[in-house]
Write an enzyme that holds these catalytic residues in place. Structure first.
Site, PDB file in Angstrom:
ATOM      1  N   GLY A  12       0.792  -1.223   0.000  1.00  0.00           N
ATOM      2  CA  GLY A  12       0.000   0.000   0.000  1.00  0.00           C
ATOM      3  C   GLY A  12       0.828   1.278   0.000  1.00  0.00           C
ATOM      4  N   SER A  13       2.033   1.234  -0.582  1.00  0.00           N
ATOM      5  CA  SER A  13       2.817   2.481  -0.603  1.00  0.00           C
ATOM      6  C   SER A  13       2.208   3.493  -1.572  1.00  0.00           C
ATOM      7  CB  SER A  13       4.286   2.212  -0.941  1.00  0.00           C
ATOM      8  OG  SER A  13       4.435   1.799  -2.272  1.00  0.00           O
ATOM      9  N   ASN A  14       1.585   3.025  -2.645  1.00  0.00           N
ATOM     10  CA  ASN A  14       0.892   3.961  -3.545  1.00  0.00           C
ATOM     11  C   ASN A  14      -0.360   4.525  -2.875  1.00  0.00           C
ATOM     12  OD1 ASN A  14       2.155   4.173  -6.386  1.00  0.00           O
ATOM     13  ND2 ASN A  14       2.374   2.012  -5.819  1.00  0.00           N
ATOM     14  N   MET A  95      -4.304  -7.507  -6.730  1.00  0.00           N
ATOM     15  CA  MET A  95      -3.812  -8.678  -7.450  1.00  0.00           C
ATOM     16  C   MET A  95      -4.921  -9.547  -8.034  1.00  0.00           C
ATOM     17  SD  MET A  95      -0.643  -8.168  -7.243  1.00  0.00           S
ATOM     18  CE  MET A  95       0.086  -9.710  -7.735  1.00  0.00           C
ATOM     19  N   ILE A  97      -8.039  -9.800 -11.268  1.00  0.00           N
ATOM     20  CA  ILE A  97      -8.535  -9.219 -12.516  1.00  0.00           C
ATOM     21  C   ILE A  97     -10.050  -9.123 -12.410  1.00  0.00           C
ATOM     22  CG2 ILE A  97      -8.740  -9.586 -15.004  1.00  0.00           C
ATOM     23  CD1 ILE A  97      -6.104 -11.239 -14.742  1.00  0.00           C
ATOM     24  N   HIS A 113       1.292   0.510 -13.192  1.00  0.00           N
ATOM     25  CA  HIS A 113       2.145  -0.647 -13.451  1.00  0.00           C
ATOM     26  C   HIS A 113       3.599  -0.178 -13.553  1.00  0.00           C
ATOM     27  CE1 HIS A 113       3.276  -4.608 -14.649  1.00  0.00           C
ATOM     28  NE2 HIS A 113       3.817  -4.161 -15.758  1.00  0.00           N
ATOM     29  N   ASP A 154      -2.465  -5.323 -17.123  1.00  0.00           N
ATOM     30  CA  ASP A 154      -1.467  -4.264 -17.277  1.00  0.00           C
ATOM     31  C   ASP A 154      -1.425  -3.683 -18.686  1.00  0.00           C
ATOM     32  OD1 ASP A 154      -0.766  -4.619 -14.609  1.00  0.00           O
ATOM     33  OD2 ASP A 154       0.641  -6.209 -15.098  1.00  0.00           O
ATOM     34  N   GLU A 183       6.475   6.104  -9.142  1.00  0.00           N
ATOM     35  CA  GLU A 183       5.059   5.715  -9.074  1.00  0.00           C
ATOM     36  C   GLU A 183       4.278   6.630  -8.148  1.00  0.00           C
ATOM     37  OE1 GLU A 183       4.306   1.078  -9.750  1.00  0.00           O
ATOM     38  OE2 GLU A 183       5.147   1.515  -7.779  1.00  0.00           O
TER      39      GLU A 183
HETATM   40  C1  GRF Z   1       3.322  -1.224  -7.498  1.00  0.00           C
HETATM   41  O1  GRF Z   1       4.601  -1.433  -8.027  1.00  0.00           O
HETATM   42  C2  GRF Z   1       2.296  -1.106  -8.599  1.00  0.00           C
HETATM   43  O2  GRF Z   1       2.789  -0.509  -9.753  1.00  0.00           O
HETATM   44  C3  GRF Z   1       1.957  -2.540  -8.871  1.00  0.00           C
HETATM   45  O3  GRF Z   1       1.947  -3.137  -7.596  1.00  0.00           O
HETATM   46  C4  GRF Z   1       2.835  -2.445  -6.735  1.00  0.00           C
HETATM   47  C5  GRF Z   1       2.070  -2.067  -5.508  1.00  0.00           C
HETATM   48  O4  GRF Z   1       2.910  -1.524  -4.510  1.00  0.00           O
HETATM   49  N1  GRF Z   1       0.710  -2.644  -9.586  1.00  0.00           N
HETATM   50  P1  GRF Z   1       2.263  -0.870  -3.218  1.00  0.00           P
HETATM   51  O5  GRF Z   1       1.382  -1.912  -2.562  1.00  0.00           O
HETATM   52  O6  GRF Z   1       1.492   0.347  -3.644  1.00  0.00           O
HETATM   53  O7  GRF Z   1       3.435  -0.515  -2.352  1.00  0.00           O
END
Ligand code: GRF
Length: 211
Positions: A12-14, A95, A97, A113, A154, A183
């Site tokens: 969940g870093s994004n 993760m 679809i 992605h 993707d 990202e």
């Molecule tokens: C990221 O690299 C994103 O591009 C991919 O999955 C990863 C998720 O990372 N789809 P996080 O859980 O947001 O840290």
């Protein structure tokens, strides 16, 4: 106010980058209404809870055990999201679809992605790019944000992409960390763009912060 549902399966870093952009006042007129995970232990769920964001844990296993289809899982997901009046679904390391069952209800699904458009789909994009660079096949890698209008993995209309350099001395970990930093910035920019909301530049929101 635009309402996001952020879907995660892991770190969940994004998600954290979007939370930070909202809380700092950089990303205007936007809120995360709910964070959805298909994995109980996803650290991203804790991040959401720490910031007072409602969470939904929606596991797939019970559906598989009962011999139900992906569409059944997705139909229940649509029902769980109904109360939140979501404007945009943001996939951040989700993760699974989606079937068309879900996409008919939520045609605005954004994904990020860690590779350039058309390259390295799937779970190991950064490792694969790193290996391809070491073999002399590619000079750089990148990140893309794209719409996810169908069941393809993707791929989909690209909203934004950015190249990320690979350095000769890079370890895989160093490259991963550079890709993730890109990202975190590009996703916030892409979300602002598709929602049509203002994104302050990082320095001006720093200045606006009290104290
Ligand atoms: C990221 O690299 C994103 O591009 C991919 O999955 C990863 C998720 O990372 N789809 P996080 O859980 O947001 O840290």
């Amino acid at each position: 106010m635009k309402h996001l549902a952020v879907f995660i399966s892991g770190t969940g870093s994004n998600l954290q980058a979007v939370i930070d952009a909202i809380e700092s006042g950089r990303l205007r007129d936007t809120g995360i209404s709910v964070v959805v995970s298909n994995r109980k232990g996803a650290p991203g769920l804790e991040r959401a809870q720490r910031h007072g964001i409602p969470t939904i844990y929606h596991p797939h296993l019970p559906y598989r055990q009962r011999g139900l289809a992906r569409e059944d899982y997705d139909r229940d997901l649509v029902a769980l999201l109904e109360p939140f009046a979501i404007d945009l679904v943001v996939l951040a390391g989700w993760m699974r679809i989606f079937s068309l069952e879900f996409l008919h209800h939520y045609p605005r699904v954004l994904n990020i992605h860690p590779a350039l458009p058309g390259t390295f789909p799937g779970m190991h994009a950064i490792e694969e790019a790193y290996a391809a660079y070491r073999r002399g096949e590619i000079p750089e890698t990148g990140v893309m944000v794209h719409w996810a209008p169908d069941e393809a993995v993707d791929s989909g209309p690209v909203v934004m992409s950015q190249a990320v350099p690979i350095l000769a001395e890079d370890t895989l970990e160093a490259l991963e960390s550079r890709v993730h930093s890109v990202e975190h910035e590009i996703y916030v920019r892409a979300i602002a763009q598709v929602l049509g909301v203002t994104l302050e530049d990082a320095s001006s929101s720093e200045r606006e912060r009290p104290g």
